[in-house]
Scaffold this active site. Sequence first.
Site, PDB file in Angstrom:
ATOM      1  N   VAL A 420       0.847  -1.192   0.000  1.00  7.42           N
ATOM      2  CA  VAL A 420       0.000   0.000   0.000  1.00  7.42           C
ATOM      3  C   VAL A 420       0.881   1.241   0.000  1.00  7.42           C
ATOM      4  CG1 VAL A 420      -1.907  -1.141   1.177  1.00  7.42           C
ATOM      5  CG2 VAL A 420      -0.136  -0.028   2.535  1.00  7.42           C
ATOM      6  N   CYS A 421       0.324   2.319  -0.519  1.00 14.34           N
ATOM      7  CA  CYS A 421       1.086   3.559  -0.585  1.00 14.34           C
ATOM      8  C   CYS A 421       1.376   4.088   0.817  1.00 14.34           C
ATOM      9  CB  CYS A 421       0.307   4.598  -1.378  1.00 14.34           C
ATOM     10  SG  CYS A 421       0.243   4.217  -3.143  1.00 14.34           S
ATOM     11  N   PRO A 422       2.551   4.643   1.052  1.00 12.64           N
ATOM     12  CA  PRO A 422       3.569   5.039   0.073  1.00 12.64           C
ATOM     13  C   PRO A 422       4.685   4.010  -0.100  1.00 12.64           C
ATOM     14  CG  PRO A 422       4.135   5.982   2.167  1.00 12.64           C
ATOM     15  CD  PRO A 422       2.882   5.167   2.393  1.00 12.64           C
TER      16      PRO A 422
END
Length: 483
Positions: A420-422
């Site tokens: 998942v970001c970042p």
Amino acid sequence: MILTGLALGAVLGIVMQRGRFCVTGMLRDIFLQRTWRSFVALLIVIAVHAVGLAALTSTGVISPNYSTFAPAAIVIGGFVFGLGIILAGGCASGTWYRSGEGLVGSWIALIMYGLSAAAMKTGALSGFNGWMKSWETSATTVPETLGVSPWWFAIALAVVTFFLARHFLAKDAARPKVTLNQPWWRKPLHMYTAGAVIGLIGVIAWPLSAATGRNSGLGITTPTSDVVNYTTTGDTAHINWGTMLVLGLLVGSFLAAKATGEFRVRVPDATTTVRSVFGGAMMGVGASLAGGCTVGNGMVQTSLFSYQGWVALLFIALGVGAGAKLWLKPKKVVTPEPTETYTTEESVHHTGAVSAEDAVLNPTSGDIDGDIDGGTEGGVVTKPSFAVATGTVALKAPKPARKAQPLGEGRYLLDAMGAVCPFPVIEAKDAIQEIDTGEALVIDFDCTQGTESIPQWAVDNGHEVTDFHQKGESAWQITVVKG
């Protein structure tokens, strides 16, 4: 009339999803990327919203209620919320629209956010919430304290924001442009465009909401707790314009993601799941204490120039910075334990024979005191003349582990699928250190926000993007040549 909330929420969800609009990322970039570029998008929301609200209030269309400033609750709540959104991977509105993209981790964070917000507002923690807010001041807004019109602040903010946006747009125009190889209608909105539209949506929300008896505009925390309360009690008093807004946001983001091939159910790993649970709970507690989230405080109260809004936004940012320092780090690649051994012949050669040059430079590797007669053959110091136990073998040192897996011909693969970001950007920054200038790092990822953050990171750091395309439903590949 409350159905107007559903319709406006759907538009908001579409714009946020297509603009990858998340305040968490905007604040996070200040600390991780050392740039204010994306934060300007939030300032655009606030500036547009502020001018619109000044117009609506001065003409008598709306009469906002201004919350008094409760320092302890707002400072602590803002900081806790900032920590929580780092763990959850998105702010309140970001968690709603990412749920529409199929991220199960966001579903978990959203449930915990709603439960903890409901506990703080009407449940077991309501006493604690009230006690924390009991220390309050009479201060409401900066314009009221100074005895001036809010127009002065709205216009000043709009002018400053205009020049900041122009500055960063000019910088972007001077750099290589990186776009997805896909039809225009599937390409993301520029975040500044999304910010302007969200600001307009926020202005429109006030009269539509007021028409139903709700004297407020955009809001996420109280409506989310109302959804939970209605689900658990069946009390229709919790169904209102605000609950329709957040449900519409979910519907709109799902429709946008589905239409553009960005919807796919993604199940998180154990670490992400645990973070989602704790992050969601902290979001609900923090936002309830602070009187709002990144929408209620960061977009609405800031547009009213209230002390609550700007102080809460500051401490949310500080919480994000602390959370980024604590938890946003690349995964460590552990070199595996030795599993292969030298054969008897390899072991004898490995431990008994050294080069003549090494024997001179490093005498301890050969005949130390002349008691052992090793001799030389062809420039190589041979093994000593006593018998070596044939069962004695040595472990082969394994090759050092690395993130960038070789593909051949100067190309390396970073598999960031499921991150998942970042984290795709964090891992890419780490992996590109393993390769040489001119070599290519091929990154596979499925984080929607990465379609903006990864190419931006590459360009900002002097790397060249030679290919960028969508591989399938919510899956992308980008090739970055190290500069």
